[in-house]
Scaffold this active site. Structure first.
Site, PDB file in Angstrom:
ATOM      1  N   CYS A 179       0.896  -1.154   0.000  1.00 46.42           N
ATOM      2  CA  CYS A 179       0.000   0.000   0.000  1.00 46.42           C
ATOM      3  C   CYS A 179       0.928   1.194   0.000  1.00 46.42           C
ATOM      4  O   CYS A 179       1.590   1.478   0.998  1.00 46.42           O
ATOM      5  CB  CYS A 179      -0.912   0.042   1.220  1.00 46.42           C
ATOM      6  SG  CYS A 179      -1.912   1.553   1.248  1.00 46.42           S
TER       7      CYS A 179
ATOM      8  N   CYS B 250      -0.707   4.509   2.364  1.00 49.26           N
ATOM      9  CA  CYS B 250      -0.750   4.384   3.828  1.00 49.26           C
ATOM     10  C   CYS B 250      -0.409   2.947   4.157  1.00 49.26           C
ATOM     11  O   CYS B 250       0.722   2.551   3.994  1.00 49.26           O
ATOM     12  CB  CYS B 250      -2.078   4.841   4.393  1.00 49.26           C
ATOM     13  SG  CYS B 250      -3.540   4.227   3.566  1.00 49.26           S
ATOM     14  N   SER B 251      -1.338   2.196   4.642  1.00 49.72           N
ATOM     15  CA  SER B 251      -1.044   0.805   4.959  1.00 49.72           C
ATOM     16  C   SER B 251      -2.305  -0.021   4.889  1.00 49.72           C
ATOM     17  O   SER B 251      -2.572  -0.833   5.767  1.00 49.72           O
ATOM     18  CB  SER B 251      -0.431   0.685   6.350  1.00 49.72           C
ATOM     19  OG  SER B 251       0.670   1.539   6.441  1.00 49.72           O
ATOM     20  N   CYS B 252      -3.090   0.177   3.850  1.00 45.86           N
ATOM     21  CA  CYS B 252      -4.279  -0.637   3.675  1.00 45.86           C
ATOM     22  C   CYS B 252      -3.835  -2.091   3.602  1.00 45.86           C
ATOM     23  O   CYS B 252      -2.824  -2.411   2.976  1.00 45.86           O
ATOM     24  CB  CYS B 252      -5.023  -0.229   2.409  1.00 45.86           C
ATOM     25  SG  CYS B 252      -5.673   1.445   2.506  1.00 45.86           S
TER      26      CYS B 252
END
Lengths: 119, 209
Positions: B108, B111-113
C-alpha cells in the site's frame, strides 16, 4: 468481523516479527478509529485518505518513516478528524489532556490513574 | 532548591502521547460516541483472534478444493465470507494466484491498507516508507532482500492496495504436499507468503524429502 472457529485450525503465530501493538495506547487509538467508523462518523475511504495525507506530510517534513511511528500518524489523523466533524473539539482535548497530566502526577506510582470527579 | 528539582516528576507521569489518547478516549466515552466495553472487545479481537491463520485457512482450502479456488479468484470477498471472514471497512477483497509464470506481491504505497480480516494487522515493515516506495520501483530487488529469488522469466506484478480494494495472494503450493490435510496445509502457509514476499516451504516429513 465474525469470529470463526479458530480451534479447528492449527495455530500460526499471529505476528512472528513482534506483537500487533507495541504499547496499549496504540491499541486504544486503533480501536477508537474503528469504533467511530462503525458508528458512521466517517467513511473508511475518508479515513484512509486522511491517514495517507498525514503520513505524506510527515515524510515531507523529513521524518524517518520506518513504520514504527504508524500509530502516531494514526492518532494525529484521529484528532484532526474528530475536531473537523465537531465530535471533540481541539480545546476540549487540550483541557482534558492537562487534567490527565495533573491526575497522573498526583497519583502515587503503581496506583491506577483516575480523573478527579469534579474538575 | 535546585537539587530537589527532579522531585517535580514524582507520581506517575504519562507520556505526551498517552495523555492525548486518554484525553480523546475519555471525551469520546463521555459523549457517548465510544462504548468502553465494546472498545475493549474490539481490541481483544484484533490482538488475539484475527490473524494470518484466517488467511492460511482460505489458502489451504483453495489448494485442497479447486472449485473453491475458482470462486475465490472470481469473487474474493464472497468466497472468503463463505469461510466466515468479513471486513467491516466495506473493502473488496481481490485474490491473486502465484504460478510458475507470475509472482504477485502486495503493497500500500499511500498508507497501509491491508486485508485485516484474513491477515490481521500489518507488520511494521509493511508500513515502512522503504517498503512502500521500493516495492513499486524495484520489486525484484525487494523480493531478493526478503530472500525470494524470482527468475527473470517470471513476471512480477505489484498490487497497490486502497481503502476500497485489498489483496490476498495464494502462494504456490509446494511440491511434496500431495495428500496433506487442509489443517496440515494451513500450518505451512505464512503471513509473508500471502503478502507475496515469501514462498511456502514444505518441511520434510518423517525424514524424507
Amino acid at each position: 468481523m465474525t469470529t470463526p472457529d479458530l480451534e479447528a485450525l492449527p495455530a500460526i503465530p499471529k505476528d512472528a516479527q513482534g506483537p500487533v501493538f507495541r504499547a496499549p495506547w496504540e491499541a486504544q487509538a486503533f480501536g477508537m478509529a474503528l469504533a467511530l467508523h462503525a458508528r458512521g462518523c466517517f467513511t473508511w475511504k475518508e479515513w484512509a485518505a486522511r491517514l495517507a495525507e498525514e503520513i505524506a506530510t510527515a515524510t515531507a517534513r523529513g521524518e524517518v518513516d520506518d513504520g514504527s511511528r504508524y500509530y502516531d500518524y494514526w492518532l494525529a489523523t484521529l484528532e484532526k478528524l474528530v475536531a473537523e466533524k465537531r465530535l471533540v473539539l481541539t480545546d476540549e482535548l487540550l483541557t482534558r489532556k492537562d487534567e490527565w497530566d495533573r491526575a497522573a502526577r498526583a497519583t502515587p506510582h503503581g496506583q491506577p490513574i483516575v480523573l478527579p470527579p469534579s474538575r | 532548591m535546585s537539587d530537589h528539582h527532579d522531585h517535580a516528576e514524582e507520581g506517575s507521569p504519562l507520556t505526551e502521547t498517552e495523555l492525548r489518547v486518554r484525553a480523546l478516549e475519555s471525551l469520546l466515552v463521555e459523549k457517548g460516541l465510544v462504548d468502553p466495553t465494546a472498545l475493549d472487545a474490539l481490541i481483544d479481537t484484533y490482538e488475539t483472534k484475527v490473524g494470518p491463520r484466517n488467511g492460511a485457512h482460505v489458502v489451504a482450502h483453495a489448494w485442497a478444493d479447486p472449485a473453491y479456488k475458482v470462486r475465490l479468484l472470481e469473487d474474493g470477498s464472497k468466497a472468503i465470507a463463505e469461510l466466515g471472514y468479513m471486513g467491516r471497512q466495506g473493502e473488496d477483497m481481490v485474490v491473486l494466484e502465484n504460478t510458475p509464470k507470475v509472482h504477485n506481491m502486495v503493497v500500500c504505497t499511500l498508507c497501509s491498507c491491508y486485508p485485516w480480516p484474513v491477515l490481521g494487522l500489518p507488520p511494521v515493515w509493511y508500513k515502512s516508507a522503504p517498503y512502500r516506495s521500493r516495492a513499486v520501483l524495484d520489486p525484484r530487488g525487494v523480493l531478493r532482500e526478503l530472500g525470494v529469488e524470482v527468475p527473470e522469466d517470471v513476471e512480477v506484478r505489484v498490487w497497490d492496495s486502497t481503502s476500497e480494494v485489498r489483496y490476498l495472494v495464494i502462494p504456490e503450493r509446494p511440491r511434496g504436499t500431495e495428500g496433506w490435510s487442509e489443517a496440515e496445509l494451513a500450518g505451512i502457509v505464512t503471513r509473508d507468503s500471502m503478502i507475496g514476499v515469501a514462498k511456502v516451504q514444505a518441511p520434510a516429513r518423517g525424514g524424507r524429502r
